[in-house]
Design a protein around this motif. Structure first.
Motif, PDB file in Angstrom:
ATOM      1  N   PRO A  51       0.012 -10.590   0.220  1.00  0.00           N
ATOM      2  CA  PRO A  51       0.019 -11.939   0.214  1.00  0.00           C
ATOM      3  C   PRO A  51       1.633 -12.204   0.556  1.00  0.00           C
ATOM      4  CG  PRO A  51      -1.477 -11.677  -1.604  1.00  0.00           C
ATOM      5  CD  PRO A  51      -1.027 -10.237  -1.056  1.00  0.00           C
ATOM      6  N   THR A  52       2.497 -11.554  -0.389  1.00  0.00           N
ATOM      7  CA  THR A  52       4.046 -11.745  -0.226  1.00  0.00           C
ATOM      8  C   THR A  52       4.707 -10.374  -0.181  1.00  0.00           C
ATOM      9  OG1 THR A  52       3.922 -13.691  -1.434  1.00  0.00           O
ATOM     10  CG2 THR A  52       6.158 -12.879  -1.375  1.00  0.00           C
ATOM     11  N   PRO A  53       5.449 -10.210   0.793  1.00  0.00           N
ATOM     12  CA  PRO A  53       5.821 -11.027   1.869  1.00  0.00           C
ATOM     13  C   PRO A  53       5.085 -10.811   3.241  1.00  0.00           C
ATOM     14  CG  PRO A  53       7.332  -9.055   2.152  1.00  0.00           C
ATOM     15  CD  PRO A  53       6.455  -8.982   0.845  1.00  0.00           C
ATOM     16  N   HIS A  54       4.111 -10.117   3.171  1.00  0.00           N
ATOM     17  CA  HIS A  54       3.597  -9.574   4.272  1.00  0.00           C
ATOM     18  C   HIS A  54       2.730 -10.678   5.191  1.00  0.00           C
ATOM     19  CE1 HIS A  54       4.319  -6.267   1.680  1.00  0.00           C
ATOM     20  NE2 HIS A  54       4.498  -5.524   2.964  1.00  0.00           N
ATOM     21  N   ALA A  55       1.991 -11.336   4.271  1.00  0.00           N
ATOM     22  CA  ALA A  55       1.186 -12.271   4.853  1.00  0.00           C
ATOM     23  C   ALA A  55       1.840 -13.412   5.301  1.00  0.00           C
ATOM     24  CB  ALA A  55      -0.148 -12.608   3.779  1.00  0.00           C
ATOM     25  N   ASP A  56       2.957 -13.853   4.487  1.00  0.00           N
ATOM     26  CA  ASP A  56       3.993 -14.856   4.675  1.00  0.00           C
ATOM     27  C   ASP A  56       4.470 -14.558   5.909  1.00  0.00           C
ATOM     28  OD1 ASP A  56       3.140 -16.099   2.429  1.00  0.00           O
ATOM     29  OD2 ASP A  56       5.054 -14.986   1.294  1.00  0.00           O
ATOM     30  N   ILE A  57       5.096 -13.391   6.432  1.00  0.00           N
ATOM     31  CA  ILE A  57       5.681 -13.092   7.822  1.00  0.00           C
ATOM     32  C   ILE A  57       4.866 -13.385   8.881  1.00  0.00           C
ATOM     33  CG2 ILE A  57       6.863 -11.259   8.852  1.00  0.00           C
ATOM     34  CD1 ILE A  57       7.912 -10.223   6.182  1.00  0.00           C
ATOM     35  N   LEU A  58       3.505 -12.794   8.573  1.00  0.00           N
ATOM     36  CA  LEU A  58       2.637 -13.029   9.683  1.00  0.00           C
ATOM     37  C   LEU A  58       2.330 -14.381   9.935  1.00  0.00           C
ATOM     38  CD1 LEU A  58      -0.008  -9.933   8.548  1.00  0.00           C
ATOM     39  CD2 LEU A  58       1.544  -9.927  10.688  1.00  0.00           C
ATOM     40  N   ASN A  59       1.928 -15.170   8.882  1.00  0.00           N
ATOM     41  CA  ASN A  59       1.684 -16.477   9.136  1.00  0.00           C
ATOM     42  C   ASN A  59       2.673 -17.269   9.843  1.00  0.00           C
ATOM     43  OD1 ASN A  59      -1.196 -16.779   8.165  1.00  0.00           O
ATOM     44  ND2 ASN A  59      -0.266 -16.559   6.027  1.00  0.00           N
ATOM     45  N   VAL A 121       8.933  -3.070  10.017  1.00  0.00           N
ATOM     46  CA  VAL A 121       9.284  -4.361  10.007  1.00  0.00           C
ATOM     47  C   VAL A 121      10.234  -4.960   9.034  1.00  0.00           C
ATOM     48  CG1 VAL A 121       8.473  -6.810   9.618  1.00  0.00           C
ATOM     49  CG2 VAL A 121       6.959  -5.017  10.679  1.00  0.00           C
ATOM     50  N   HIS A 122      10.133  -4.480   7.658  1.00  0.00           N
ATOM     51  CA  HIS A 122      10.915  -4.626   6.546  1.00  0.00           C
ATOM     52  C   HIS A 122      10.994  -3.903   5.497  1.00  0.00           C
ATOM     53  CE1 HIS A 122       7.170  -6.263   4.952  1.00  0.00           C
ATOM     54  NE2 HIS A 122       7.932  -6.172   3.590  1.00  0.00           N
ATOM     55  N   LEU A 123      11.928  -3.780   4.539  1.00  0.00           N
ATOM     56  CA  LEU A 123      12.243  -3.006   3.578  1.00  0.00           C
ATOM     57  C   LEU A 123      12.197  -4.058   2.171  1.00  0.00           C
ATOM     58  CD1 LEU A 123      12.876  -0.366   1.866  1.00  0.00           C
ATOM     59  CD2 LEU A 123      15.121  -0.999   2.099  1.00  0.00           C
ATOM     60  N   GLU A 124      11.204  -3.591   1.130  1.00  0.00           N
ATOM     61  CA  GLU A 124      11.170  -4.319  -0.144  1.00  0.00           C
ATOM     62  C   GLU A 124      11.761  -3.447  -1.044  1.00  0.00           C
ATOM     63  OE1 GLU A 124       7.146  -5.060  -0.617  1.00  0.00           O
ATOM     64  OE2 GLU A 124       6.929  -5.927   1.217  1.00  0.00           O
ATOM     65  N   PRO A 125      13.062  -3.326  -1.471  1.00  0.00           N
ATOM     66  CA  PRO A 125      13.891  -2.560  -2.406  1.00  0.00           C
ATOM     67  C   PRO A 125      13.083  -2.406  -3.815  1.00  0.00           C
ATOM     68  CG  PRO A 125      15.437  -3.797  -1.271  1.00  0.00           C
ATOM     69  CD  PRO A 125      14.209  -4.493  -1.034  1.00  0.00           C
ATOM     70  N   LEU A 126      12.612  -1.156  -4.218  1.00  0.00           N
ATOM     71  CA  LEU A 126      11.944  -1.245  -5.605  1.00  0.00           C
ATOM     72  C   LEU A 126      13.050  -1.550  -6.542  1.00  0.00           C
ATOM     73  CD1 LEU A 126       9.045   0.086  -6.273  1.00  0.00           C
ATOM     74  CD2 LEU A 126      10.369   2.070  -6.654  1.00  0.00           C
ATOM     75  N   GLY A 127      12.700  -2.067  -7.628  1.00  0.00           N
ATOM     76  CA  GLY A 127      13.676  -2.385  -8.665  1.00  0.00           C
ATOM     77  C   GLY A 127      13.098  -2.206 -10.062  1.00  0.00           C
ATOM     78  N   VAL A 128      13.985  -1.947 -10.991  1.00  0.00           N
ATOM     79  CA  VAL A 128      13.840  -1.932 -12.515  1.00  0.00           C
ATOM     80  C   VAL A 128      14.153  -3.195 -13.058  1.00  0.00           C
ATOM     81  CG1 VAL A 128      14.422  -0.619 -14.468  1.00  0.00           C
ATOM     82  CG2 VAL A 128      14.924   0.348 -12.383  1.00  0.00           C
ATOM     83  N   TYR A 129      13.066  -3.601 -13.835  1.00  0.00           N
ATOM     84  CA  TYR A 129      13.084  -5.041 -14.386  1.00  0.00           C
ATOM     85  C   TYR A 129      13.018  -4.874 -16.205  1.00  0.00           C
ATOM     86  CZ  TYR A 129      12.585  -6.697  -9.748  1.00  0.00           C
ATOM     87  OH  TYR A 129      12.791  -6.788  -8.172  1.00  0.00           O
ATOM     88  N   SER A 130      13.392  -5.915 -16.613  1.00  0.00           N
ATOM     89  CA  SER A 130      13.090  -5.830 -18.253  1.00  0.00           C
ATOM     90  C   SER A 130      13.569  -7.333 -18.694  1.00  0.00           C
ATOM     91  CB  SER A 130      14.016  -4.994 -18.857  1.00  0.00           C
ATOM     92  OG  SER A 130      13.912  -5.112 -20.393  1.00  0.00           O
ATOM     93  N   GLY A 212       8.617  -4.314  -4.522  1.00  0.00           N
ATOM     94  CA  GLY A 212       9.440  -5.565  -4.062  1.00  0.00           C
ATOM     95  C   GLY A 212       8.257  -6.543  -3.998  1.00  0.00           C
ATOM     96  N   ASN A 213       7.195  -6.538  -3.412  1.00  0.00           N
ATOM     97  CA  ASN A 213       6.107  -7.508  -3.067  1.00  0.00           C
ATOM     98  C   ASN A 213       5.550  -7.906  -4.406  1.00  0.00           C
ATOM     99  OD1 ASN A 213       4.950  -4.968  -3.102  1.00  0.00           O
ATOM    100  ND2 ASN A 213       3.205  -5.865  -2.523  1.00  0.00           N
ATOM    101  N   TYR A 214       5.294  -6.954  -5.282  1.00  0.00           N
ATOM    102  CA  TYR A 214       4.572  -7.488  -6.414  1.00  0.00           C
ATOM    103  C   TYR A 214       5.592  -8.372  -7.282  1.00  0.00           C
ATOM    104  CZ  TYR A 214       0.669  -4.942  -5.128  1.00  0.00           C
ATOM    105  OH  TYR A 214      -0.716  -4.537  -4.445  1.00  0.00           O
ATOM    106  N   ALA A 215       6.868  -7.786  -7.237  1.00  0.00           N
ATOM    107  CA  ALA A 215       8.053  -8.377  -7.970  1.00  0.00           C
ATOM    108  C   ALA A 215       8.016 -10.091  -7.399  1.00  0.00           C
ATOM    109  CB  ALA A 215       9.311  -8.037  -7.762  1.00  0.00           C
TER     110      ALA A 215
END
Length: 287
Positions: A51-59, A121-130, A212-215
């Motif tokens: 859904p995000t960001p892939h489908a958003d970009i396609l739409n 197409v794009h890069l979604e940087p992996l991140g550490v969250y808390s 990145g997309n799930y974040a």
């Protein structure tokens, strides 16, 4: 995810998808989808996407660029990392857009699929969250970190943690790193979860490494909310437009590839995601 689990999931998912797509009027006959340069260009190109960001970009492409380029585009959203590939392999969709090259290579190897990249197409940087830790240097012994359990994203997560000094890995270990390659856990515990579920674990762990997309789907802002992000420089994890081998020359696929690498899409990504998603245009080797 281990091999037997992944194969079982793929088989079950494919069966479920076949029923679902038939119910909504999409043929499950592989011959009905693209056939390379001889594909029927009067039909819509059906693309599976997260859904995000892939489908958003396609739409965005569908609404703003496709008609002028003579492309009919249909976007089908999926929330996992198996169905888009199995659907592309069987011809239930014509292409997909959700994954990077290391994941694609690993999936092909483990599932005997024949999928190839068309364009980056794009890069979604992996991140550490808390939700409780404010600085990555404050992660300490006795705490638990959640990581994605699929082969490539787990290795990617561990490399990020090692780069930040949170753990120590064996010398020379690459993107296929596993928990067994950690030489110093520094007293930490690790929880392996399906990538899509990692954001939901934030309440139950001290920190999590999230794709990145799930974040973004979890309303996190990687550029602002993460304790650490991957660098975009020299990063091999650009997300790809992917088709089944032999369909790269489908005129519809070629049109979409060109549009996804257009100045308009670059501007859309930069304006919409504010550094959480980064344009990473260019051809990708099929090997």
């Amino acid at each position: 995810m281990r091999k037997n689990q992944k194969l079982a999931a793929a088989a079950a998912a494919t069966a479920a998808l076949a029923l679902g797509l038939t119910a909504c009027g999409t043929s499950s006959d592989p011959s009905s989808s693209g056939a390379g340069a001889s594909a029927d260009t009067s039909k819509a190109l059906v693309v599976a996407a997260s859904p995000t960001p892939h489908a958003d970009i396609l739409n965005f492409v569908k609404k703003n660029l496709a008609e002028k380029a003579g492309l009919k585009l249909e976007v089908k959203e999926f929330t996992d990392y198996v169905l888009p590939n199995t659907a592309t392999e069987t011809g239930q969709v014509d292409a997909n857009f959700f994954q990077h090259k290391p994941y694609l290579d690993d999936f092909n190897k483990k599932n005997d699929t024949h999928l190839v990249p068309v364009v980056k197409v794009h890069l979604e940087p992996l991140g550490v969250y808390s939700k409780t830790i404010k600085d990555i240097k404050d992660i300490k012994a006795g705490q638990t970190i959640a990581v994605p359990n699929d082969t490539t994203n787990e290795g990617r997560a561990l490399l990020l943690l090692a780069d930040q000094g949170v753990i120590t890995l064996k010398d020379g270990v690459g993107t296929d790193a596993t928990l067994n390659d950690i030489t110093d856990k520094k007293g930490l515990e690790f929880k392996e979860l399906e990538a899509a579920t990692v954001p939901r674990a934030l309440d139950d762990v001290d920190a999590a490494v999230i794709n990145g997309n799930y974040a973004i789907e979890a309303k996190l802002k990687p550029a602002e909310d993460s304790l650490a992000l991957e660098s975009a420089d020299g990063n091999p994890y650009a997300n790809l437009l992917v088709v089944k081998d032999g369909n790269e020359k489908d005129p519809r696929v070629e049109k979409l590839a060109k549009l996804l690498n257009s100045d308009e899409v670059k501007q859309y990504i930069e304006d919409t995601y504010d550094g959480s998603v980064v344009p990473a245009f260019g051809a990708s080797d099929a090997s």
